[in-house]
Design an enzyme around this catalytic site. Structure first.
Site, PDB file in Angstrom:
ATOM      1  N   LYS A 239     -22.231  27.678  17.100  1.00 34.04           N
ATOM      2  CA  LYS A 239     -20.831  28.101  17.080  1.00 34.04           C
ATOM      3  C   LYS A 239     -20.576  29.203  16.072  1.00 34.04           C
ATOM      4  O   LYS A 239     -19.738  30.078  16.289  1.00 34.04           O
ATOM      5  CB  LYS A 239     -19.932  26.895  16.797  1.00 34.04           C
ATOM      6  CG  LYS A 239     -19.834  25.917  17.963  1.00 34.04           C
ATOM      7  CD  LYS A 239     -18.855  24.803  17.660  1.00 34.04           C
ATOM      8  CE  LYS A 239     -18.727  23.861  18.861  1.00 34.04           C
ATOM      9  NZ  LYS A 239     -17.765  22.770  18.609  1.00 34.04           N
ATOM     10  N   ARG A 240     -21.288  29.164  14.972  1.00 33.11           N
ATOM     11  CA  ARG A 240     -21.038  30.192  13.962  1.00 33.11           C
ATOM     12  C   ARG A 240     -21.548  31.567  14.412  1.00 33.11           C
ATOM     13  O   ARG A 240     -21.143  32.594  13.870  1.00 33.11           O
ATOM     14  CB  ARG A 240     -21.689  29.802  12.633  1.00 33.11           C
ATOM     15  CG  ARG A 240     -23.205  29.949  12.585  1.00 33.11           C
ATOM     16  CD  ARG A 240     -23.737  29.598  11.195  1.00 33.11           C
ATOM     17  NE  ARG A 240     -25.148  29.866  11.066  1.00 33.11           N
ATOM     18  CZ  ARG A 240     -26.116  29.053  11.436  1.00 33.11           C
ATOM     19  NH1 ARG A 240     -25.810  27.880  11.984  1.00 33.11           N
ATOM     20  NH2 ARG A 240     -27.386  29.376  11.265  1.00 33.11           N
TER      21      ARG A 240
END
Length: 470
Positions: A239-240
């Site tokens: 997600k990052r």
């Protein structure tokens, strides 16, 4: 043979970049070969699958234009078919009941690990087992015990697996629900899938699935296992890095064609070409040209590609896409210029539609004050007379069009022996509230006569006050 591919997401989550690239490659290969592209929702995980995620999947695919050629298939609607095959395999010995408890399987696993062996089912129930009271058995596939499985992968080349390394996979749990590796084989066979294109994390599933295709009496499809997408730091995409709901990119103002263009280049190339239209992707794409190396996600490259597609898109199409972003920014779209004209004028500097909408707010809404730094630098007493002159010339124009506007500004600049920058920039600050805009004639035309003259009058008051103070 008609090429028929499928994209088979699980609604236990939303679509992210890796999933969309798989869908794209399936879709492109089908389109390139004149075949069919299908979608199957693998929703047998009832606890984690949600209707919201199903909606998210179809919204994401629809936004990108990667739509199925037929109605989607839902695995939860095919349980009778799975039970039918399981019953047949139990009858003909291709599968068997296993009554081994979890405790026994865990103990066997520990012994194998202690001995440095590969953990696998030891086959205790393979040749028949007495039913255990109160125990609902699982069903295992009777995998061949000798020979090899040759996977002629369209991306990785030949990959060989020994059947001795493959254990007897559970194909039906004790609660009666079928398992992934079994259902996908039945589905692919029934759907007539010719090519399975998926991530290389599925490669180890392939030999077991090929053996089950043989048990069905069906020729297995061709397989193509795509390399991973890594984050910029070389770690698995998370997600990052950008492994987020694909609809987030829509909200951030990315164009569908730009996102597809970016994803197609993660593992595939055509000479040194970077920018592709969707039509070019379809014409040029071949799964055989996908490379084996993992690709790294580069958000800066994605933004650059989006900018190139913004620049190249026809203005009317771009304006249609821009309108909801203008409305979301709180702009009174119907009381200002057409979004298509705005898109054409402001596209050069914008990397996203969000940026484009933010850069043109003064076209629709009045601003409270002129940026102090821009005013200090450009609205000095020395420009009072030239601004008064250009204001008079602009007000007298019968048509408020860019050509006539530029002629009026050039006439004022010539009258005061100024170059265009010395007059154009103060005029820009006066009517936009800051020092950045497209060419001043286009900017004035888009702002409109009434607003432009009102703002110029306000700026002139500011210049007069500064002249009086000095």
């Amino acid at each position: 043979m008609t090429v028929r591919t499928r994209f088979a997401p699980s609604p236990t989550g939303v679509l992210h970049l890796g999933s969309i690239r798989t869908a794209l490659f399936c879709w492109l290969y089908a389109r390139h070969t004149g075949g069919e592209y299908l979608v199957r929702i693998e929703d047998t995980d009832r606890e984690r699958s949600t209707d919201e995620n199903v909606t998210a999947i179809f919204e994401g695919l629809s936004w990108l234009g990667i739509t199925s050629d037929k109605e989607p298939v839902y695995q939860t609607r095919r349980f009778d078919r799975y039970r039918e095959v399981i019953a047949q395999w139990l009858d003909n010995g291709k599968a068997y009941h296993c009554y081994c408890s979890r405790e026994r399987l865990a103990a066997v696993r520990e012994e194998q690990m202690a001995a440095g062996l590969k953990t696998r089912y030891d086959g205790r129930c393979r040749d028949g087992a007495e039913p255990v009271d109160g125990v609902n058995p699982v069903v295992r596939f009777r995998n061949p015990t000798d020979g090899d499985v040759l996977v002629e992968d369209l991306v990785r080349g030949e990959v060989v697996f020994s059947n001795r390394e493959l254990d007897d996979l559970i194909i039906c749990r004790s609660d009666g629900t079928p398992t992934y590796n079994f259902t996908v084989v039945v589905d692919d066979a029934d759907m007539g899938i010719s090519h399975v294109i998926r991530g290389d994390d599925h490669l180890n599933n392939t030999p077991r699935q090929m053996n089950m295709f043989a048990a069905l009496g069906v020729t297995p499809p061709g397989f193509a296992h795509l390399p991973m997408i890594l984050g910029p730091d070389g770690a698995k995409l998370s997600k990052r890095h950008g492994a987020v709901d694909i609809r987030d990119y829509q909200q951030q103002g990315y164009l569908p064609a730009a996102l597809l263009n970016y994803l197609v280049r993660l593992g595939w190339s055509h000479a040194d070409q970077e920018i592709f239209s969707v039509e070019e992707m379809i014409e040029l794409f071949d799964i055989a040209n996908v490379n084996q190396s993992a690709s790294a996600f580069n958000p800066e490259k994605l933004r650059w590609l989006n900018q190139q597609h913004i620049k190249a898109m026809p203005a009317d199409e771009l304006g249609t896409l821009l309108r909801p972003f203008l409305e979301r920014a709180g702009l009174a779209v119907d009381s200002g210029p057409e979004p298509s004209a705005v898109a054409d004028a402001y596209r050069e500097r914008a990397e996203t539609l969000v940026e484009l909408a933010a850069s043109c707010q003064y076209l629709y809404n009045d601003f409270a004050e002129i940026d102090p730094k821009a005013a200090k630098k450009n609205l000095r007493p020395v420009v009072l007379e030239p601004l008064l002159d250009v204001r008079e010339r602009l007000a007298a124009l019968p048509e408020w069009r860019a050509k006539e506007l530029m002629e009026a500004i050039e006439a004022s600049a010539a009258a005061f022996e100024l170059n265009m920058g010395k007059l154009g920039q103060p005029l820009r600050v006066a009517v936009t509230g800051n020092g950045v805009s497209p060419p001043i004639d286009i900017t004035l035309e888009l702002i409109g006569r009434e607003r432009s003259l009102q703002r110029l009058d306000r700026a002139l008051e500011l210049v007069r006050d500064r002249a009086a103070a000095s």
